[in-house]
Design a protein around this motif. Sequence first.
Motif, PDB file in Angstrom:
ATOM      1  N   ALA A  12      44.796  28.910  39.969  1.00 42.35           N
ATOM      2  CA  ALA A  12      44.492  29.037  38.548  1.00 42.35           C
ATOM      3  C   ALA A  12      45.770  29.188  37.727  1.00 42.35           C
ATOM      4  O   ALA A  12      45.879  28.653  36.626  1.00 42.35           O
ATOM      5  CB  ALA A  12      43.572  30.227  38.313  1.00 42.35           C
ATOM      6  N   ALA A  13      46.747  29.906  38.255  1.00 38.47           N
ATOM      7  CA  ALA A  13      48.009  30.110  37.535  1.00 38.47           C
ATOM      8  C   ALA A  13      48.738  28.797  37.299  1.00 38.47           C
ATOM      9  O   ALA A  13      49.413  28.628  36.288  1.00 38.47           O
ATOM     10  CB  ALA A  13      48.895  31.088  38.292  1.00 38.47           C
ATOM     11  N   SER A  14      48.567  27.846  38.211  1.00 37.90           N
ATOM     12  CA  SER A  14      49.213  26.544  38.016  1.00 37.90           C
ATOM     13  C   SER A  14      48.608  25.798  36.836  1.00 37.90           C
ATOM     14  O   SER A  14      49.226  24.882  36.288  1.00 37.90           O
ATOM     15  CB  SER A  14      49.119  25.698  39.289  1.00 37.90           C
ATOM     16  N   SER A  15      47.407  26.181  36.413  1.00 37.70           N
ATOM     17  CA  SER A  15      46.756  25.586  35.246  1.00 37.70           C
ATOM     18  C   SER A  15      46.923  26.429  33.995  1.00 37.70           C
ATOM     19  O   SER A  15      46.310  26.162  32.974  1.00 37.70           O
ATOM     20  CB  SER A  15      45.258  25.413  35.520  1.00 37.70           C
ATOM     21  N   GLY A  16      47.713  27.490  34.080  1.00 38.84           N
ATOM     22  CA  GLY A  16      47.953  28.347  32.929  1.00 38.84           C
ATOM     23  C   GLY A  16      46.935  29.465  32.767  1.00 38.84           C
ATOM     24  O   GLY A  16      46.926  30.137  31.746  1.00 38.84           O
ATOM     25  N   LEU A  17      46.075  29.686  33.747  1.00 38.42           N
ATOM     26  CA  LEU A  17      45.075  30.739  33.679  1.00 38.42           C
ATOM     27  C   LEU A  17      45.539  31.947  34.488  1.00 38.42           C
ATOM     28  O   LEU A  17      46.313  31.805  35.431  1.00 38.42           O
ATOM     29  CB  LEU A  17      43.736  30.235  34.220  1.00 38.42           C
ATOM     30  N   ARG A  18      45.069  33.122  34.129  1.00 37.68           N
ATOM     31  CA  ARG A  18      45.438  34.357  34.817  1.00 37.68           C
ATOM     32  C   ARG A  18      44.178  35.120  35.234  1.00 37.68           C
ATOM     33  O   ARG A  18      43.781  36.090  34.585  1.00 37.68           O
ATOM     34  CB  ARG A  18      46.280  35.253  33.908  1.00 37.68           C
ATOM     35  N   PRO A  19      43.512  34.706  36.302  1.00 31.87           N
ATOM     36  CA  PRO A  19      42.304  35.417  36.707  1.00 31.87           C
ATOM     37  C   PRO A  19      42.616  36.853  37.112  1.00 31.87           C
ATOM     38  O   PRO A  19      43.595  37.108  37.806  1.00 31.87           O
ATOM     39  CB  PRO A  19      41.778  34.604  37.887  1.00 31.87           C
ATOM     40  N   ALA A  20      41.793  37.788  36.628  1.00 27.68           N
ATOM     41  CA  ALA A  20      42.029  39.198  36.899  1.00 27.68           C
ATOM     42  C   ALA A  20      40.916  39.830  37.727  1.00 27.68           C
ATOM     43  O   ALA A  20      41.186  40.665  38.579  1.00 27.68           O
ATOM     44  CB  ALA A  20      42.173  39.962  35.585  1.00 27.68           C
ATOM     45  N   LYS A  21      39.668  39.439  37.467  1.00 24.10           N
ATOM     46  CA  LYS A  21      38.528  40.021  38.171  1.00 24.10           C
ATOM     47  C   LYS A  21      37.454  38.969  38.382  1.00 24.10           C
ATOM     48  O   LYS A  21      37.388  37.977  37.667  1.00 24.10           O
ATOM     49  CB  LYS A  21      37.924  41.178  37.386  1.00 24.10           C
ATOM     50  N   MET A  22      36.603  39.257  39.361  1.00 18.90           N
ATOM     51  CA  MET A  22      35.439  38.420  39.623  1.00 18.90           C
ATOM     52  C   MET A  22      34.221  39.333  39.684  1.00 18.90           C
ATOM     53  O   MET A  22      34.297  40.439  40.220  1.00 18.90           O
ATOM     54  CB  MET A  22      35.596  37.661  40.938  1.00 18.90           C
ATOM     55  N   PHE A  23      33.116  38.864  39.110  1.00 20.41           N
ATOM     56  CA  PHE A  23      31.875  39.619  39.119  1.00 20.41           C
ATOM     57  C   PHE A  23      30.758  38.724  39.633  1.00 20.41           C
ATOM     58  O   PHE A  23      30.692  37.544  39.284  1.00 20.41           O
ATOM     59  CB  PHE A  23      31.514  40.115  37.718  1.00 20.41           C
TER      60      PHE A  23
END
Length: 100
Positions: free
Chosen positions: A46-57
């Motif tokens: 995801a970081a390679s696409s500019g996103l910063r995932p922090a949590k999953m629910f």
Amino acid sequence: MRHKEVIHLISSAISADSIGNQIETDTERKVFANEYSVGTSEYYNAASSGLRPAKMFEIYTFEYRDEAKLRHNSTTYRVIRSQGRGEKTILTCERVAADG
């Protein structure tokens, strides 16, 4: 696994005031979820696409209505991915930066 975490799914609607200005109104719904950490491979992909995932629910699929944001423990997150798995849906979220 029991759904023990409380999250608030946030949907937004845009309406006009008396002089025509557009106003965004948020509506929250409380649901119960399981909280998961983001895996290393998913984080870097995801970081390679500019996103910063922090949590999953993980929530029940019938409770999710394509909301774009959610709140957990006073922190607002943006849903960057929803993945349906039968009766459960996993929401991958990134933290929303504060204004200012």
